[in-house]
Design an enzyme around this catalytic site. Structure first.
Site, mmCIF file in Angstrom:
data_model
loop_
_atom_site.group_PDB
_atom_site.id
_atom_site.type_symbol
_atom_site.label_atom_id
_atom_site.label_comp_id
_atom_site.label_asym_id
_atom_site.label_seq_id
_atom_site.Cartn_x
_atom_site.Cartn_y
_atom_site.Cartn_z
ATOM 1 N N LYS A 223 43.682 40.991 9.332
ATOM 2 C CA LYS A 223 43.264 42.167 10.119
ATOM 3 C C LYS A 223 44.279 42.446 11.208
ATOM 4 O O LYS A 223 44.354 41.689 12.182
ATOM 5 C CB LYS A 223 41.908 41.899 10.776
ATOM 6 C CG LYS A 223 40.760 41.727 9.801
ATOM 7 C CD LYS A 223 39.485 41.364 10.544
ATOM 8 C CE LYS A 223 38.334 41.096 9.594
ATOM 9 N NZ LYS A 223 37.173 40.530 10.267
ATOM 10 N N LYS A 308 39.485 46.527 16.142
ATOM 11 C CA LYS A 308 38.376 45.802 16.795
ATOM 12 C C LYS A 308 38.893 44.548 17.495
ATOM 13 O O LYS A 308 38.298 44.079 18.467
ATOM 14 C CB LYS A 308 37.243 45.501 15.805
ATOM 15 C CG LYS A 308 37.547 44.503 14.697
ATOM 16 C CD LYS A 308 37.289 43.061 15.059
ATOM 17 C CE LYS A 308 37.893 42.113 14.049
ATOM 18 N NZ LYS A 308 37.930 40.728 14.470
HETATM 19 N N1 LIG Z 1 39.054 33.078 11.163
HETATM 20 C C1 LIG Z 1 38.200 34.057 10.952
HETATM 21 O O1 LIG Z 1 37.009 33.930 11.249
HETATM 22 C C2 LIG Z 1 38.672 35.332 10.320
HETATM 23 C C3 LIG Z 1 40.019 35.636 10.194
HETATM 24 N N2 LIG Z 1 40.401 36.810 9.620
HETATM 25 C C4 LIG Z 1 41.799 37.174 9.496
HETATM 26 O O2 LIG Z 1 42.451 36.277 8.608
HETATM 27 C C5 LIG Z 1 43.831 36.162 8.964
HETATM 28 C C6 LIG Z 1 44.183 34.683 9.061
HETATM 29 O O3 LIG Z 1 43.359 34.161 10.065
HETATM 30 P P1 LIG Z 1 42.997 32.622 10.170
HETATM 31 O O4 LIG Z 1 43.000 31.950 8.871
HETATM 32 O O5 LIG Z 1 41.768 32.559 10.957
HETATM 33 O O6 LIG Z 1 44.232 32.128 11.050
HETATM 34 P P2 LIG Z 1 44.687 30.640 11.378
HETATM 35 O O7 LIG Z 1 45.496 30.726 12.599
HETATM 36 O O8 LIG Z 1 43.533 29.733 11.336
HETATM 37 O O9 LIG Z 1 45.613 30.274 10.132
HETATM 38 C C7 LIG Z 1 46.758 30.991 9.814
HETATM 39 C C8 LIG Z 1 47.377 30.394 8.576
HETATM 40 O O10 LIG Z 1 48.547 31.134 8.277
HETATM 41 C C9 LIG Z 1 49.620 30.230 8.108
HETATM 42 N N3 LIG Z 1 50.854 30.844 8.573
HETATM 43 C C10 LIG Z 1 51.206 31.133 9.842
HETATM 44 N N4 LIG Z 1 52.437 31.649 9.865
HETATM 45 C C11 LIG Z 1 52.872 31.673 8.586
HETATM 46 C C12 LIG Z 1 54.085 32.079 7.962
HETATM 47 N N5 LIG Z 1 55.101 32.567 8.651
HETATM 48 N N6 LIG Z 1 54.170 31.968 6.630
HETATM 49 C C13 LIG Z 1 53.171 31.463 5.926
HETATM 50 N N7 LIG Z 1 52.006 31.062 6.436
HETATM 51 C C14 LIG Z 1 51.867 31.164 7.765
HETATM 52 C C15 LIG Z 1 49.282 29.013 8.975
HETATM 53 O O11 LIG Z 1 49.943 27.884 8.513
HETATM 54 C C16 LIG Z 1 47.793 28.933 8.771
HETATM 55 O O12 LIG Z 1 47.532 28.238 7.596
HETATM 56 C C17 LIG Z 1 44.002 36.906 10.289
HETATM 57 O O13 LIG Z 1 44.567 38.170 10.023
HETATM 58 C C18 LIG Z 1 42.589 37.061 10.794
HETATM 59 O O14 LIG Z 1 42.414 38.232 11.572
HETATM 60 C C19 LIG Z 1 39.491 37.691 9.142
HETATM 61 C C20 LIG Z 1 38.151 37.429 9.251
HETATM 62 C C21 LIG Z 1 37.646 36.238 9.849
HETATM 63 O O1 LIG Z 2 37.612 38.916 12.447
HETATM 64 C C1 LIG Z 2 36.877 38.005 12.776
HETATM 65 C C2 LIG Z 2 35.458 37.981 12.433
HETATM 66 O O2 LIG Z 2 35.077 39.053 11.648
HETATM 67 C C3 LIG Z 2 37.421 36.879 13.563
HETATM 68 O O3 LIG Z 2 37.704 37.333 14.828
HETATM 69 P P1 LIG Z 2 38.741 36.546 15.740
HETATM 70 O O4 LIG Z 2 40.069 36.612 15.032
HETATM 71 O O5 LIG Z 2 38.711 37.264 17.057
HETATM 72 O O6 LIG Z 2 38.236 35.135 15.848
#
Ligand SMILES: NC(=O)C1=CN([C@@H]2O[C@H](COP(=O)(O)OP(=O)(O)OC[C@H]3O[C@@H](n4cnc5c(N)ncnc54)[C@H](O)[C@@H]3O)[C@@H](O)[C@H]2O)C=CC1
Ligand SMILES: O=C(CO)COP(=O)(O)O
Length: 449
Positions: A223, A308
């Protein structure tokens, strides 16, 4: 002289402005006083005439609140009506249940049956939760996570935990595996979940593009907006893979990874220009604890999901500054309008913005402490510097980079976005949260649009 009806806290608050401007119409029985002293003035409080015009009711609600002499004999009639009403509600509910059953009996399950392998790009918080979710749908399906870190990879394959940074208490299903090799990860995959942070997505995908089947459907969960190009994931993915026809779906909505991992009831939306693909992904992901709606409004879902996060930072700032609930509600309402103004100019449907990916996710991230974006705002509002906040976080907060992109987009589409612009200025260290609030409060009082 205007007539003010009601003698409660709200009326008192209005009167504090200038009591001499109002005649007060007092509503018994809750405040059986005949006069009220405000600002050194004694105000006469009048019994309401009966019946009173609804137009005059300013601050009391509830049936009969303004009619203390409502006849007792009417009560049994209300109870009779209550039984009829309960019956009507029961019939309506039964209709819903029948409709739901017939719908479910027609629902196709062939997508899950024929899916053998799903690849998940990104081994972070959300990638891990989604991998566990899909693996839970069919034990024979292979769910392979492409991760960067050898330790994380070993941990997932040997212990079935991704416990280095995430989920130390959640064992992954036996059919979740990990690899650091892109070729192995993508070979023979039926679907690909993209869960890599937006700012590094383009270079990451360029690096693995030679292993991507041009027909492999990409489901994007990231996102945000790319800072310098202002691109969304639906533009980044096909461009990085050099394939404008790469099948694409965006999945978004209120969904904290940890709650999905705990199998708590969640609802999201898939959007694609390809209606069949949206339906296929809906089938692949839907489960008893995850509802998936479908949509064709890709830009609406993407922009809502990206913006958001910036609004959640603003909400956190308000919380960190202890500005109160009125301020929080006003800010979030204004932020929703700003998102709607920009998104609709970019072609989004207004209904998308009040749906799961818009209002749903805004409510979740603006009001719940689990949000990382809100946490960034909260710490900024409490006086911490952005550098300190970012260096102490081990997960991504997409709103920080997206804030800059939003302002460039607002300029491009000629939309005024005071709240989201203020967030970008605070992040750029050009405005303190306090000055931002003072300046926002001093903006012209305009018509609501
Ligand atoms: N955590 C949540 O509750 C939610 C997250 N998202 C979205 O999902 C996406 C990922 O979020 P998360 O998994 O929570 O983040 P996170 O910070 O927990 O993990 C990010 C992942 O991406 C990898 N990464 C970082 N830089 C990289 C690169 N240059 N090349 C390859 N891999 C790389 C990291 O090693 C890690 O595994 C974001 O865009 C976030 O907005 C969407 C809905 C919910
Ligand atoms: O997108 C999310 C839940 O829908 C997660 O939000 P945050 O990246 O702010 O934790």
């Amino acid at each position: 002289m205007p007539l003010l009806v009601g003698g409660g806290a709200m009326a008192a608050a209005v009167l504090v402005g200038d009591p001499s401007l109002f005649n007060v119409l007092f509503c018994p029985p809750s405040m059986p006083r005949r006069s009220l002293s405000l600002g050194g003035k004694n105000l006469m409080l009048h019994q309401p005439p009966k019946p009173i015009s609804p137009r005059l009711i300013l601050c009391r609600s509830g049936a009969g609140a303004l009619d203390p002499a409502a006849p007792e004999k009417e009560i049994p009639k209300v109870r009779e009506g209550g039984r009829d009403q309960r019956k009507a509600v029961r019939i309506a509910w039964e209709k819903l249940v029948r409709w739901s059953r017939s719908w479910r009996s027609k629902a196709k399950t062939d997508v899950v049956e024929r899916t053998k392998k799903v690849v998940v790009l990104g081994g972070g918080s959300f990638g891990t939760a989604m991998a566990a979710h899909i693996a839970g749908k069919k034990a024979e399906m292979e769910v392979l996570m492409l991760v960067r870190d050898e330790d994380v990879c070993r941990g997932i394959n040997e212990t079935h935990f991704n416990s280095r940074k995430y989920f130390p208490n959640h064992m992954l299903p036996e059919n979740v595996f990990a690899t650091t090799n892109a070729r192995d990860a993508l070979l023979g995959a039926d679907f690909c979940l993209h869960v890599v942070p937006v700012q590094c997505s383009s270079s990451f995908l360029e690096g693995i593009s030679q292993h991507v089947d041009p027909k492999l459907p990409f489901i994007s969960l990231s996102k945000g907006l790319e800072l310098n190009t202002l691109r969304t994931m639906s533009q980044i993915i096909p461009q990085a893979l050099r394939n404008p026809r790469q099948p694409f779906v965006v999945l978004s909505g209120p969904s904290f990874a940890v709650e999905l991992m705990r199998k708590l009831p969640t609802a999201m939306v898939v959007a694609s220009k390809d209606k069949n693909l949206a339906g296929t992904v809906q089938q692949l992901l839907a489960s008893p604890h995850l509802r998936i709606s479908s949509s064709s409004d890709v830009i609406g879902v993407e922009i809502a999901g990206a913006l958001k996060n910036v609004l959640a930072i603003a909400a956190g700032i308000v919380e960190g500054m202890n500005l109160g609930n009125n301020c929080m509600a006003a800010l979030v309402a204004q932020g929703c309008s700003e998102i709607r103004w920009l998104a609709t100019k970019m072609g989004a449907k207004a209904t998308t913005l009040t749906g799961l990916s818009g209002s749903g996710d805004i409510m979740l991230t603006c009001f719940v402490n689990l949000s990382r974006n809100r946490t960034v705002g909260l710490r900024l509002g409490s006086g911490e510097s952005l550098d300190d906040i970012i260096s102490s976080m081990n997960q991504v907060a997409e709103g920080v980079s997206t804030a800059g992109a939003v302002i460039a987009l607002a300029e491009k589409y000629n939309v005024k976005m005071p709240v989201l612009t203020a967030v970008a200025r605070i992040i750029d260290n050009e405005l303190t949260p306090k000055t931002a609030v003072l300046e926002l409060m001093g903006l012209p009082q305009v018509e609501e649009v």
